[in-house]
Design an enzyme around this catalytic site. Sequence first.
Site, short mmCIF file in Angstrom:
data_model
loop_
_atom_site.label_atom_id
_atom_site.label_comp_id
_atom_site.label_asym_id
_atom_site.label_seq_id
_atom_site.Cartn_x
_atom_site.Cartn_y
_atom_site.Cartn_z
N SER A 74 0.80 -1.12 -0.10
CA SER A 74 0.08 0.03 -0.14
C SER A 74 1.11 1.34 0.05
O SER A 74 1.84 1.19 0.42
CB SER A 74 -0.96 -0.05 0.99
OG SER A 74 -1.76 -1.15 1.16
N1 SAH Z 1 -1.03 -4.72 4.03
C1 SAH Z 1 -0.10 -4.84 2.82
C2 SAH Z 1 -0.97 -4.84 1.64
C3 SAH Z 1 -1.47 -5.95 0.97
S1 SAH Z 1 -2.62 -6.00 -0.40
C4 SAH Z 1 0.94 -3.76 2.87
O1 SAH Z 1 1.43 -3.56 3.95
O2 SAH Z 1 1.23 -3.13 1.87
C5 SAH Z 1 -3.77 -6.86 0.16
C6 SAH Z 1 -3.45 -8.26 0.56
O3 SAH Z 1 -4.54 -8.64 0.97
C7 SAH Z 1 -2.96 -9.10 -0.49
O4 SAH Z 1 -1.80 -9.70 -0.25
C8 SAH Z 1 -4.12 -10.07 -0.79
O5 SAH Z 1 -3.72 -11.44 -1.05
C9 SAH Z 1 -4.78 -10.05 0.55
N2 SAH Z 1 -6.16 -10.54 0.60
C10 SAH Z 1 -7.10 -10.48 -0.32
N3 SAH Z 1 -8.20 -11.00 0.13
C11 SAH Z 1 -7.98 -11.57 1.54
C12 SAH Z 1 -8.75 -12.45 2.36
N4 SAH Z 1 -9.90 -12.91 2.22
N5 SAH Z 1 -8.12 -12.94 3.64
C13 SAH Z 1 -6.87 -12.39 3.75
N6 SAH Z 1 -6.06 -11.78 2.98
C14 SAH Z 1 -6.61 -11.19 1.63
#
Ligand code: SAH
Length: 229
Positions: A74
């Site tokens: 993010s």
């Molecule tokens: N928190 C991260 C951003 C990750 S992007 C950062 O620090 O930058 C969003 C993440 O959510 C992805 O890795 C994706 O695989 C995960 N995701 C999507 N749906 C999900 C679900 N139902 N349960 C857990 N993780 C999920």
Amino acid sequence: MSALRGAKNLAGIGMTSQRTRARMVERLREQGIADARVLGAMAAVPRHVFVEEALASRAYEDTALPIGFGQTISQPYVVAKMIETLAAGRAGDRPLGKALEVGTGCGYQAAVLAQLANEVYSVERIQALLDRARRNLLGLKLSKLRLGYADGRGGLEKAAPFDSIIVAAVAEGVPPALLQQLAPDGRMILPLKSRDGGQRLVLIERARRGITETQLDPVRFVPLEAGKA
Ligand code: SAH
């Protein structure tokens, strides 16, 4: 080997140095992030450790970057804004209390949360990403942080209730289990799809009188997917 690499990477040089990170924090302040605790947490976590070496020189730009598997780390402003919203009006240096993150991704936001919470639980549905997050986090020694492999739409029953819940992927509506696992006076922030096809951050608060919902800034997140991968 990985510990050595971690140690070397942590300090950073040039575009990954402490000075470059301080400039990122200065930009966050200019963009309106005012909570010193949040700025301090953003200054404490080396974002370059969480992206591939080829992208490390861009780690302190205010932009989302690819982390593989079609997912992204993010944008720093959005991480800071979401955390600042959860912390607002809460006293002390651990304003998030017990926190749950849905969507660990590369682990960056989890590391920032760990600076401001008593405990952080973070769940991810892609096993390979979770493994990578564990490696990224190794050198940081965050004892308050626990990672789990799960579909976060169900929350994390065994550790509930949570004072703070943060979702890093966009859904159509608030997953009911997350609402159930929100403690009294708890706050949840998540991106939701809006009727115009866009996305907006939404703050959910559980007060004595009931649940309130506040629409915040427009954002762009990857989708919250069903099941584990
Ligand atoms: N928190 C991260 C951003 C990750 S992007 C950062 O620090 O930058 C969003 C993440 O959510 C992805 O890795 C994706 O695989 C995960 N995701 C999507 N749906 C999900 C679900 N139902 N349960 C857990 N993780 C999920």
